[in-house]
Design an enzyme around this catalytic site. Structure first.
Site, PDB file in Angstrom:
ATOM      1  N   LYS A 244       0.820  -1.218   0.000  1.00 14.72           N
ATOM      2  CA  LYS A 244       0.000   0.000   0.000  1.00 14.72           C
ATOM      3  C   LYS A 244       0.850   1.262   0.000  1.00 14.72           C
ATOM      4  O   LYS A 244       0.646   2.167  -0.813  1.00 14.72           O
ATOM      5  CB  LYS A 244      -0.932  -0.010   1.212  1.00 14.72           C
ATOM      6  CG  LYS A 244      -1.719   1.261   1.403  1.00 14.72           C
ATOM      7  CD  LYS A 244      -2.624   1.568   0.220  1.00 14.72           C
ATOM      8  CE  LYS A 244      -3.129   2.982   0.313  1.00 14.72           C
ATOM      9  NZ  LYS A 244      -4.340   3.208  -0.461  1.00 14.72           N
ATOM     10  N   CYS A 302      -3.280  10.859   1.187  1.00 13.16           N
ATOM     11  CA  CYS A 302      -2.577   9.616   0.873  1.00 13.16           C
ATOM     12  C   CYS A 302      -1.168   9.875   0.335  1.00 13.16           C
ATOM     13  O   CYS A 302      -0.182   9.632   1.010  1.00 13.16           O
ATOM     14  CB  CYS A 302      -3.393   8.816  -0.120  1.00 13.16           C
ATOM     15  SG  CYS A 302      -5.121   8.717   0.355  1.00 13.16           S
TER      16      CYS A 302
HETATM   17  N1  SAJ Z   1      -2.257  14.523  -9.266  1.00 14.29           N
HETATM   18  C1  SAJ Z   1      -1.449  15.201 -10.176  1.00 14.29           C
HETATM   19  N2  SAJ Z   1      -1.215  14.603 -11.389  1.00 14.29           N
HETATM   20  C2  SAJ Z   1      -1.743  13.371 -11.709  1.00 14.29           C
HETATM   21  C3  SAJ Z   1      -2.553  12.688 -10.735  1.00 14.29           C
HETATM   22  C4  SAJ Z   1      -2.804  13.303  -9.534  1.00 14.29           C
HETATM   23  O1  SAJ Z   1      -0.961  16.307  -9.929  1.00 14.29           O
HETATM   24  O2  SAJ Z   1      -1.513  12.915 -12.832  1.00 14.29           O
HETATM   25  C5  SAJ Z   1      -2.529  15.160  -7.962  1.00 14.29           C
HETATM   26  C6  SAJ Z   1      -4.034  15.399  -7.753  1.00 14.29           C
HETATM   27  O3  SAJ Z   1      -4.399  16.676  -8.258  1.00 14.29           O
HETATM   28  C7  SAJ Z   1      -4.145  15.345  -6.230  1.00 14.29           C
HETATM   29  C8  SAJ Z   1      -3.067  14.339  -5.834  1.00 14.29           C
HETATM   30  O4  SAJ Z   1      -2.169  14.241  -6.943  1.00 14.29           O
HETATM   31  O5  SAJ Z   1      -3.860  16.605  -5.652  1.00 14.29           O
HETATM   32  C9  SAJ Z   1      -3.591  12.948  -5.499  1.00 14.29           C
HETATM   33  O6  SAJ Z   1      -4.411  12.552  -6.538  1.00 14.29           O
HETATM   34  P1  SAJ Z   1      -4.846  10.999  -6.714  1.00 14.29           P
HETATM   35  O7  SAJ Z   1      -5.531  10.914  -8.013  1.00 14.29           O
HETATM   36  O8  SAJ Z   1      -3.708  10.109  -6.480  1.00 14.29           O
HETATM   37  O9  SAJ Z   1      -5.952  10.829  -5.572  1.00 14.29           O
HETATM   38  P2  SAJ Z   1      -5.903  10.119  -4.142  1.00 14.29           P
HETATM   39  O10 SAJ Z   1      -4.725  10.586  -3.396  1.00 14.29           O
HETATM   40  O11 SAJ Z   1      -7.235  10.302  -3.533  1.00 14.29           O
HETATM   41  O12 SAJ Z   1      -5.804   8.570  -4.508  1.00 14.29           O
HETATM   42  C10 SAJ Z   1      -4.654   7.814  -4.315  1.00 14.29           C
HETATM   43  C11 SAJ Z   1      -4.784   6.605  -5.253  1.00 14.29           C
HETATM   44  N3  SAJ Z   1      -3.564   5.848  -5.237  1.00 14.29           N
HETATM   45  C12 SAJ Z   1      -3.099   5.302  -6.379  1.00 14.29           C
HETATM   46  O13 SAJ Z   1      -3.686   5.403  -7.433  1.00 14.29           O
HETATM   47  C13 SAJ Z   1      -1.829   4.525  -6.248  1.00 14.29           C
HETATM   48  C14 SAJ Z   1      -5.957   5.737  -4.788  1.00 14.29           C
HETATM   49  O14 SAJ Z   1      -5.994   4.546  -5.531  1.00 14.29           O
HETATM   50  C15 SAJ Z   1      -5.757   5.373  -3.309  1.00 14.29           C
HETATM   51  O15 SAJ Z   1      -6.818   4.607  -2.847  1.00 14.29           O
HETATM   52  C16 SAJ Z   1      -5.681   6.658  -2.513  1.00 14.29           C
HETATM   53  O16 SAJ Z   1      -4.573   7.401  -2.943  1.00 14.29           O
HETATM   54  C17 SAJ Z   1      -5.528   6.288  -1.033  1.00 14.29           C
HETATM   55  O17 SAJ Z   1      -6.556   6.362  -0.322  1.00 14.29           O
HETATM   56  O18 SAJ Z   1      -4.472   5.838  -0.663  1.00 14.29           O
END
Ligand code: SAJ
Length: 497
Positions: A244, A302
């Site tokens: 994780k 996360c």
């Molecule tokens: N972000 C970017 N560029 C991207 C993707 C995201 O700048 O290409 C930024 C987003 O704007 C945001 C942050 O990153 O501010 C996090 O975005 P996210 O899409 O990762 O959203 P989370 O943090 O809610 O989800 C992550 C996911 N982890 C993975 O995909 C490995 C999700 O599957 C997890 O369940 C979640 O963390 C968690 O709860 O751990």
């Protein structure tokens, strides 16, 4: 774990029979969807959602028991499912509802399985010190009331070694029982994402890591019934913890890699999105170029902390455990630093654009669009907009914040004085700069001419696009000074009079 011990646990589980009553501790973005999916599964009879009746979150108990979702933002199916499971169920202890939210933790004694979905933030990332206070409080509740033959599952993302270490110790201390002999213990990390909470739980594979195989098997029995497309992936508790923390660390790393590339493209005067199309075009057998999207920063509960859990997991093993280049920096921690830099980069872009428009940060009116950390969600935890807001204020600017989803009453991290409003026109009125931090759909259809009128109609307002939602040519033609992450090809544009 010797066979006698686990056999005893097997016998206890067998005597108890199939899991029928479940407790979920922590009614948040992880606990609520998990609890209602358990409650909706025919395999289970009753689900208790445990929530402290505190000033800040007690309201959730009343909303959930009234069949309402405390989670705003677009969450497909969640509201209906809550109403459904609060409305139905077989008569148990005189009550017919299948899901009850309560602050009476003594009900844990009735549960065959208890899961913990509690936040695990870092008090001080620099020294890798997590704040496990809420989690420990939850674990103590379980230890205090659980009975022999109970399965305990940690869903929160935790430092590798926590399940077999701290959690086991507290449960044994509080209960007087022995893990792996009198009760089962496992880690089955959540993988939810706001905007698709139910979908992720049902369709993502579920990592299930017990302290022993008997606990792993019992945990598989718990999660099997809620999976639609996802498969169960059994492993050890520590392997599950690393899985994780590593999957989020890798995502953060991928985002850092693309943010760095976007900054390079700005410096070179080229369009990052051309480069992205090019890099992404390399397809074929075994070639995966998961190039993500640069932006105004990384927020949420996360990615902003799971790297530190992974780092701490290794650090706790002592200096001799890891074979590592002398003075070699951790790639993962460097990624955190790059992603944490992006809100400052947004500030630098805003400053340079205001300068081009003949203005300064001091005294500037800034319209900050998007307080949530993700598009079309109300989740503002660790939002990258907050450090920008604080820095702009410190530089003497007046910052007004718009967000169509975030509720300033309940959202965390809302700085004092930051009145988040849903009145977009009021935020844009007389603005010198419009700065986009979240890619909410409302911002994708903004019309430069209309925004210019709201900004006062004269001079050259600034637009800084942190989520690639604004077409630079349209805004530049509309007389704006434009800046965009990764848009080196546009960020030095001449002003159109
Ligand atoms: N972000 C970017 N560029 C991207 C993707 C995201 O700048 O290409 C930024 C987003 O704007 C945001 C942050 O990153 O501010 C996090 O975005 P996210 O899409 O990762 O959203 P989370 O943090 O809610 O989800 C992550 C996911 N982890 C993975 O995909 C490995 C999700 O599957 C997890 O369940 C979640 O963390 C968690 O709860 O751990």
């Amino acid at each position: 774990m010797n066979t006698n011990t686990s056999t005893k646990l097997q016998e206890l589980f067998a005597a108890r029979g199939p899991i029928k009553t479940i407790g979920v501790i922590g009614m948040g973005y992880v606990g609520i969807p998990a609890a209602v999916l358990f409650a909706d599964a025919p395999a289970f009879d009753r689900v208790y959602g445990f929530q402290r009746d505190s000033a800040s979150s007690g309201y959730k108990i009343r909303m959930l028991n009234a069949g309402e979702s405390p989670l705003k933002g677009e969450e497909p199916r969640l509201e209906d499912l809550i109403a459904k499971v609060v409305g139905k169920g077989s008569k148990i202890n005189g009550s017919s509802v299948k899901f009850i939210c309560t602050s009476d933790f003594s009900k844990i004694a009735e549960c065959d399985a208890v899961t913990l979905a509690i936040q695990t933030p870092f008090a001080n990332p620099k020294d890798l010190i997590p704040d496990f206070t809420p989690l420990i409080e939850g674990i103590r509740h379980v230890g205090r009331y659980m009975t022999p033959g109970t399965l305990v599952v940690l869903e929160s993302t935790i430092t590798p070694g926590t399940t077999t270490g701290m959690a086991r110790e507290i449960l044994e201390e509080e209960s007087g029982l022995v893990a792996g002999k009198d009760f089962g213990l496992a880690h089955a990390p959540e993988r939810v994402m706001v905007g698709r909470l139910l979908k992720n739980i049902q369709e993502h594979d579920r990592i299930v890591g017990g302290i022993d195989t008997v606990s792993t098997d019992r945990a598989c029995e718990l999660y099997g019934p809620v999976l639609t497309k996802g498969a169960l992936i059994p492993m050890s508790a520590t392997a599950a913890e690393v899985t994780k923390t590593a999957e989020n660390t890798f995502r953060d790393l991928q985002i850092a890699a693309v943010n760095q590339l976007a900054l390079y493209c700005e410096a070179m005067g080229i369009n990052f999105y051309d480069v992205r199309t090019g890099v992404d075009s390399l397809k074929g057998e075994g070639i995966t170029r998961a190039i993500l999207w640069p932006g105004a920063g990384v927020g949420g509960h996360c990615l902003t902390k799971d790297t530190y859990h992974l780092e701490r997991g290794v650090q706790q093993l002592g200096p001799d455990a890891l074979d590592w280049p002398a003075d070699g920096a951790s790639l993962y921690v460097s990624s955190r630093q790059i992603n944490d830099f992006m809100p400052s980069h947004m500030l630098n872009l805003t400053e340079s654009a205001l300068q081009q428009a003949g203005k300064t940060m001091a005294g500037a009116k800034i319209a900050l669009l998007g307080w949530a950390f993700l598009n079309d969600s109300d989740d503002a935890r660790n939002t990258p907009a907050e450090p920008f807001y604080q820095a702009a204020i410190a530089a003497g600017a007046e910052v007004r914040v718009h967000d169509p989803w975030v509720d300033p009453q309940t959202a965390p991290d809302v700085p004092k004085g930051a009145d988040i409003t849903r009145d977009l026109e009021a935020v844009l009125r007389a603005a010198d700069a419009v700065v986009i931090f979240a890619g909410h759909k409302e911002y994708r259809t903004l019309v430069p001419a209309e925004v210019k009128v709201l900004c006062g109609g004269c001079g050259h307002p600034v637009i800084v696009d942190g989520r690639n939602v604004a077409d630079p040519d349209a805004w530049i033609a509309g007389g704006f000074v434009y800046r965009g992450i990764g848009r080196g090809d546009k960020n030095q544009h001449p002003i159109v009079e």
